[in-house]
Write a protein that holds these residues in place. Structure first.
Motif, mmCIF file in Angstrom:
data_model
loop_
_atom_site.group_PDB
_atom_site.id
_atom_site.type_symbol
_atom_site.label_atom_id
_atom_site.label_comp_id
_atom_site.label_asym_id
_atom_site.label_seq_id
_atom_site.Cartn_x
_atom_site.Cartn_y
_atom_site.Cartn_z
ATOM 1 N N SER A 119 0.980 -1.201 -0.080
ATOM 2 C CA SER A 119 -0.051 -0.106 -0.133
ATOM 3 C C SER A 119 0.705 1.148 0.162
ATOM 4 O O SER A 119 0.366 2.219 -0.459
ATOM 5 N N LEU A 120 2.127 1.029 0.470
ATOM 6 C CA LEU A 120 2.981 2.418 0.479
ATOM 7 C C LEU A 120 3.626 2.235 -0.780
ATOM 8 O O LEU A 120 4.568 3.363 -0.887
ATOM 9 N N GLY A 121 3.528 1.357 -1.700
ATOM 10 C CA GLY A 121 4.140 1.695 -3.223
ATOM 11 C C GLY A 121 5.180 0.617 -3.437
ATOM 12 O O GLY A 121 5.830 0.799 -4.248
ATOM 13 N N ALA A 122 5.433 -0.198 -2.614
ATOM 14 C CA ALA A 122 6.299 -1.347 -3.023
ATOM 15 C C ALA A 122 5.790 -2.270 -3.837
ATOM 16 O O ALA A 122 4.681 -2.664 -3.938
ATOM 17 N N ASP A 123 6.786 -2.441 -4.931
ATOM 18 C CA ASP A 123 6.186 -3.295 -6.194
ATOM 19 C C ASP A 123 6.292 -4.639 -5.922
ATOM 20 O O ASP A 123 5.473 -5.141 -6.290
ATOM 21 N N GLN A 124 7.566 -5.009 -5.296
ATOM 22 C CA GLN A 124 7.606 -6.417 -5.126
ATOM 23 C C GLN A 124 7.874 -6.722 -3.502
ATOM 24 O O GLN A 124 8.775 -5.831 -2.949
ATOM 25 N N VAL A 125 7.028 -7.623 -2.874
ATOM 26 C CA VAL A 125 7.556 -7.845 -1.399
ATOM 27 C C VAL A 125 8.187 -9.102 -1.161
ATOM 28 O O VAL A 125 7.314 -10.236 -1.672
ATOM 29 N N ILE A 126 9.120 -9.278 -0.700
ATOM 30 C CA ILE A 126 9.564 -10.880 -0.686
ATOM 31 C C ILE A 126 9.485 -11.055 0.788
ATOM 32 O O ILE A 126 9.921 -10.440 1.760
ATOM 33 N N SER A 127 9.003 -12.301 0.958
ATOM 34 C CA SER A 127 8.714 -12.711 2.091
ATOM 35 C C SER A 127 9.866 -13.276 2.899
ATOM 36 O O SER A 127 10.879 -14.039 2.458
ATOM 37 N N GLY A 128 10.150 -12.717 4.141
ATOM 38 C CA GLY A 128 11.271 -13.149 4.744
ATOM 39 C C GLY A 128 11.541 -12.161 5.798
ATOM 40 O O GLY A 128 10.753 -11.309 6.313
ATOM 41 N N GLY A 129 12.612 -12.592 6.435
ATOM 42 C CA GLY A 129 13.047 -11.547 7.811
ATOM 43 C C GLY A 129 13.844 -12.322 8.695
ATOM 44 O O GLY A 129 14.779 -13.071 8.150
ATOM 45 N N GLN A 130 13.624 -12.013 9.774
ATOM 46 C CA GLN A 130 14.431 -12.717 11.174
ATOM 47 C C GLN A 130 14.710 -14.001 11.042
ATOM 48 O O GLN A 130 16.019 -14.473 11.049
ATOM 49 N N SER A 131 13.762 -14.847 10.479
ATOM 50 C CA SER A 131 14.174 -16.426 10.942
ATOM 51 C C SER A 131 14.209 -16.888 9.256
ATOM 52 O O SER A 131 14.478 -18.193 9.162
ATOM 53 N N MET A 132 14.062 -16.150 8.457
ATOM 54 C CA MET A 132 14.086 -16.754 6.994
ATOM 55 C C MET A 132 14.751 -15.748 6.281
ATOM 56 O O MET A 132 14.081 -14.723 5.781
ATOM 57 N N ASN A 133 15.936 -15.490 5.928
ATOM 58 C CA ASN A 133 16.792 -14.496 5.121
ATOM 59 C C ASN A 133 16.633 -14.773 3.742
ATOM 60 O O ASN A 133 17.159 -16.159 3.154
ATOM 61 N N PRO A 134 16.181 -13.980 2.946
ATOM 62 C CA PRO A 134 16.042 -14.233 1.474
ATOM 63 C C PRO A 134 17.402 -14.336 0.985
ATOM 64 O O PRO A 134 18.443 -13.517 1.385
#
Lengths: 288, 547
Positions: B349-364
């Protein structure tokens, strides 16, 4: 030669102030459904915001008709010494200046030669204050050229930033200009807007929350004026308390020669909605 | 047996067994966790990085040492994820670069290659920290350089290097206080030692750690394909079908037609290129680009049952890739990493075209970023990694991408949100980069989670299942009660400069807990604008942003 200043109701000049400086204010119109009101003439600010909140009909606005300008021009030009500077809301936001130009063509050649229509590329009290300064200058015997020169200086030195409570009104009224990208966010985002050099509503920055927005506005002014003394007007649409707080904060952070309030009138109110805050600053040295 | 020269075949074994050993030790490395929070798992990240290299190597039929190195290097680059993974990839990319023109190497060459890798790794680290994988790599390389002249036998050489690496690893708690507090050695350093140990096994002829290629084989990397393919036209493809399958060898058929890996490879060779055959006693994996895939299948079916047959028309794929690659470009694209459905939606909603799922326990991985970059038809791409352990993989991708990619090193999703709020499409890339970077210091990030073990850290005594609060990734609060922990955390975060507090509730946060907290916060901080949003993030009951 006598110079008369004509402006329109988007300038947020009160009747008293207009009378004091001999400024003619041509009203724009606000329509609630079938009902048309002349801005500041048959509808006052309190009534307007009450209707806006309660009528369930979304108001629209329209520019004055050319004949309304023609009438004013003819009345003033009856005095053969009079030259009119007709200073209006940004042509990018309204057709008002265009209506004034058309009115001019309805006059005789002699009369038309005594009317100068100016697109202020500005709005609200930024426009109103410039109209006042031009009237003051004319009153002490300045020529049309000198007045137009002063207009350029003031237009270049004034700064206006505003923040709206919601972008909905700007969007509905089609006056959102370059700020359209801000719509649709899931968070409470406050875009800080300005009227740019071309007279368009343009985004400057966007931040989270009202208080951060007002802080950012003060930071922007601080960068623009860099310690110079400033002449300040805080404008609001039904947000007096916030306006007072903002004025107090500005007073403590800036060297101010004057801090005043003004309400945003019905026509601009239709486009910004309630809860909008705007600040107009001139360098103190540029205004008397 | 003394081995004094290493050729391509032996190098392949080093990479393979090094990887197998790493894979076997993932959990042991993951356990070397400084904070009692579920962390970006070092072992998992290093292993995924290395396995990408093994996969690339298995797909290639390169024979010469240098050529194998190039393939390994490419695999490391696209697979790199997590900070330790990225450093590991740099260490061995440097290594492979040094040997790229060699057909064989000596221990002296290997020592120099190790040093080259260390130099390459240091180049990507902005503020190198002592007591990490870098220290272990540097000391091992320094030792190797000093002693390679005296030790020409590879097994002896590797053994000595390993001893030095282990000695250095054991000193890491003395160099890095957080390690000492947590009572562990550095996880990344341990991972590197494990790779070295695997390599020694290979040098000793011990390949008992058979590689499970079924689990490590990854499908052909689409991002790399795309990058390579824009440069030639569909008509240039000589062998049109990418053909992959497995043969489950059947005893009956083998009676009539005994299986010999080399003969089988020779039989397939005329059908196409990019041939890869990997066999053990019961399974054969085949990959080939062929014009007549049926011929290949007929040949293979002589030996057993065919499984997992996958045939792609590469000419059609290429046309699609080219047509999307030449579509109209927009000026900006934004890629953000987010954990949790709510957070992903928020970024969109803030304008990101692609969101990659991941973060603390799953690093892309770098490759995921590359793929996302390739999908975006944008002149300039901004990446918000939103986690300190993801930044390097994003930078790696930025380096590899053919587009202009700017990585904004956001360390939390809260920073990412603040940056994206400040983004303005009508401004220049430079202006946006500066503005977005400036927001990082204007937001205080908080996170509430549950301790996964007992520990004493930063003067706090923490028990398993305590609620712990992190302020800008530093542990500042521990309390058995979630409400109290959250209040104490907010108090640490808020100062006079803040006007706004945003509460992102996680998937494990109960609505009552969140509502009670919001009520208390509203009473306590009357001047603050407080906003709540359902972030749905895992791990963290709450993410908080004060700005």
């Amino acid at each position: 030669m006598k110079i008369k200043i004509v402006t329109d109701s988007t300038s947020d000049l009160s009747k008293e102030i207009a009378a004091q400086y001999g400024i003619e204010v041509v009203p724009l119109k606000v329509m609630f459904g079938e009902q048309t009101y002349l801005d500041g003439v048959d509808i006052d600010i309190e009534t307007f915001y009450h209707k806006l909140a309660n009528s369930g009909v979304f108001p629209t606005t329209s520019q004055p008709a050319p004949f309304e300008f023609e009438e004013v021009y003819r009345r003033l030009l009856a005095d053969e010494e009079v030259h009119i500077i007709s200073l209006h809301v940004s042509a990018k936001l309204s057709g008002t200046a265009q209506a004034a130009e058309i009115a001019k063509t309805m006059l005789s050649d002699d009369q038309a030669s005594r009317v100068t229509v100016v697109d202020s590329k500005s709005v609200v009290y930024a426009l109103g204050r410039i109209a006042i300064e031009l009237a003051k200058k004319a009153a002490v015997g300045a020529t049309v050229e000198q007045c137009l020169e002063l207009f350029k200086t003031l237009r270049a030195s004034v700064r206006l930033y505003f923040v709206v409570d919601t972008l909905e009104f700007l969007q509905r009224g089609g006056r959102i200009g370059k700020a359209s990208a801000f719509i649709g966010s899931l968070l409470n985002i406050k875009p800080i807007l300005t009227v740019d050099g071309e007279g368009l509503v343009a985004p400057v920055e966007r931040v989270r929350g009202q208080k951060n927005a007002l802080k950012k506005i003060r930071d922007l002014f601080a960068a623009d004026f860099d310690g110079q003394a400033v002449d300040v007007t805080v404008l609001h649409s039904k947000a007096l308390e916030s306006a007072q707080q903002l004025a107090a904060d500005i007073n403590s952070e800036f060297q101010t020669s004057s801090v005043e309030y003004a309400s945003i009138g019905p026509v601009i109110g239709t486009h910004v909605g309630p809860g909008a805050l705007a600040v107009v600053m001139f360098p103190a040295s540029a205004v008397q | 047996m003394t081995i004094e020269r290493m050729d391509g075949a032996l190098f392949r074994q080093l990479i393979a067994v090094g990887g197998a050993h790493l894979q076997a030790q993932i959990e042991a490395i993951n356990a070397l966790n400084v904070f009692p929070v579920p962390d970006g798992d070092t072992g998992t990240n290093m292993n995924l990085t290395w396995q990408a290299a093994v996969t690339e190597m298995n797909k290639s039929n390169a024979v010469e040492l240098g050529a194998i190195g190039q393939v390994v290097s490419r695999g490391l680059m696209i697979g790199a994820r997590g900070n330790s993974g990225v450093i590991l990839s740099q260490l061995f990319r440097g290594f492979c670069k040094y040997i790229e023109k060699m057909q064989t190497m000596t221990t002296v060459d290997m020592a120099a290659a190790m040093q080259y890798g260390v130099d390459m790794a240091y180049r990507v680290i902005q503020r190198p920290t002592e007591g990490t994988i870098l220290t272990v790599a540097r000391e091992s390389a320094r030792f190797a350089l000093a002693h390679a002249n005296e030790i020409s036998s590879f097994p002896e050489f590797m053994q000595a290097v390993i001893e030095k690496a282990r000695e250095t690893l054991n000193k890491t708690p003395d160099m890095l206080p957080v390690l000492k507090q947590a009572g562990v050695v550095d996880a990344g350093g341990k991972g590197l030692l494990v790779v070295y140990e695997g390599m020694l096994r290979a040098l000793n002829g011990d390949t008992s750690l058979a590689i499970d290629y079924e689990t490590t084989a990854v499908n052909v990397q689409p991002a790399m394909h795309e990058m390579a393919q824009v440069h030639f036209s569909s008509g240039d493809i000589e062998y049109g079908y990418c053909t992959e399958f497995m043969i489950r060898l059947s005893a009956d058929k083998l009676k009539a037609c005994p299986f010999d890996e080399q003969n089988f490879r020779n039989a397939l060779e005329p059908f196409g290129d990019s041939l890869l055959v990997v066999a053990d006693e019961s399974l054969v994996k085949v990959h080939i680009h062929a014009e007549w895939p049926g011929h290949v299948l007929n040949e293979a079916a002589k030996y057993g049952e065919l499984e997992r047959i996958k045939i792609d028309n590469m000419r059609l794929q290429h046309e699609e890739i080219v047509s999307t690659s030449t579509a109209v470009q927009k000026p900006y694209g934004v890629i953000a990493v987010a954990a949790g459905d709510g957070m992903a939606q928020l970024f969109k909603s803030l304008g990101a075209d692609q969101v990659i799922s991941g973060g603390q326990s799953m690093n892309p991985s770098a490759e995921q970023f590359l793929t996302a970059c390739d999908r975006l038809q944008a002149e300039t791409i901004f990446i918000l990694p939103n986690n300190s352990n993801v930044i390097m993989a994003a930078r790696q991708a930025a380096e590899m991408s053919t587009r202009k990619v700017i990585v904004l090193p956001s360390k939390s999703m809260q920073q990412g949100v603040a940056a994206l709020v400040a983004f303005q499409a009508e401004q220049s890339a430079e202006h946006n980069e500066q503005n977005m970077l400036a927001t990082f210091d204007q937001v205080q990030s908080g996170a509430l989670t549950i301790a996964v073990r007992d520990t004493d850290l930063d003067g706090l005594t923490i028990k398993t299942n305590d609620f712990i609060g992190l302020h800008n990734n530093r542990l500042v609060v521990a309390h058995e009660d979630a409400h109290q922990a959250a209040l104490a955390l907010v108090e640490k975060m808020i100062s006079d400069e803040h006007f706004m507090l945003t509460v992102y509730s996680g998937e494990d946060a109960s609505p009552q807990f969140v509502q009670t907290l919001l009520d208390t916060l509203t009473q306590t901080y009357g001047d603050l604008e407080i906003e709540h949003y359902l972030g749905g993030q895992p791990v963290y009951q709450l993410l908080l942003a004060a700005e």
